[in-house]
Design a protein around this motif. Sequence first.
Motif, PDB file in Angstrom:
ATOM      1  N   ILE A   4       0.839  -1.199   0.000  1.00  0.00           N
ATOM      2  CA  ILE A   4       0.000   0.000   0.000  1.00  0.00           C
ATOM      3  C   ILE A   4       0.876   1.252   0.000  1.00  0.00           C
ATOM      4  CG2 ILE A   4      -1.637   1.358   1.362  1.00  0.00           C
ATOM      5  CD1 ILE A   4      -2.854  -1.312   2.320  1.00  0.00           C
ATOM      6  N   ILE A  26       0.958   4.080  -3.059  1.00  0.00           N
ATOM      7  CA  ILE A  26       0.573   5.472  -2.811  1.00  0.00           C
ATOM      8  C   ILE A  26       1.721   6.416  -3.172  1.00  0.00           C
ATOM      9  CG2 ILE A  26       0.065   7.154  -0.979  1.00  0.00           C
ATOM     10  CD1 ILE A  26      -1.672   4.958   0.336  1.00  0.00           C
ATOM     11  N   ASP A  52      -7.961   3.337  -2.288  1.00  0.00           N
ATOM     12  CA  ASP A  52      -6.924   3.243  -1.258  1.00  0.00           C
ATOM     13  C   ASP A  52      -7.550   3.174   0.138  1.00  0.00           C
ATOM     14  OD1 ASP A  52      -4.820   3.363  -3.066  1.00  0.00           O
ATOM     15  OD2 ASP A  52      -4.448   5.505  -2.776  1.00  0.00           O
TER      16      ASP A  52
END
Length: 221
Positions: free
Chosen positions: A95, A99, A208
């Motif tokens: 993650i 990002i 997200d």
Amino acid sequence: MSAPTTIETSELDDQTPPERGATARRWGTPALALAIVVGLLLGYAGGLLTPRLTRPGDASAEAGFARDMVTHHAQAVEMGMIAFQRSTDPEVRSIGGDIASAQQGEIGTMQTWLRSWGLDPAGSEPPMSWMPDGASLVKDGLMPGMATPEDMAKLRAAQGRELDVLFLDLMIKHHLGGIHMIDGVLDASDEPDVVATAQTMKNTQRNDLTNLQNALNRLGG
């Protein structure tokens, strides 16, 4: 550490969590750094693709959004790189890397807008002045959702599960604040490139948020 953040269901309705590949988990830091550079270059190119007959002015919502979101994204990139480089949890690493690389590319796009509009990257307008309620959203000089210097210091020093939970919690808040800013420019702008890019940002950040909250729940944050 701040209390866990509960995501409003309105932010997540009808959102299907994306299938995040194992790419970020397999990459080392040099490879992710290269991906971020490539994303930045693609962002620059994307910002130049569509010629404009008219250009947003210095005090426009488009210019204010671009300047403020570059600063907002820069913090997210730092947070994502901390998670990617130092987390021991594969999902959190993935993650964080996703990002960082995505938002670095968007920074390139927004910086290119400002150059193509002939505007100073910094500008003279106060943060958030381009939104009707913008002044009230700035707290201690920070835009919506941004982590405080104290929170960032804690994240840089954290290890193990503490790092994972703090990153996830801070990034959830960060994305929620970013989406509020994105909604502001979507309401104010009819500039095609800005609207299209802002909508893509919103969709990405909503996805997200699903992954961030799921990971936080799994870790008991």
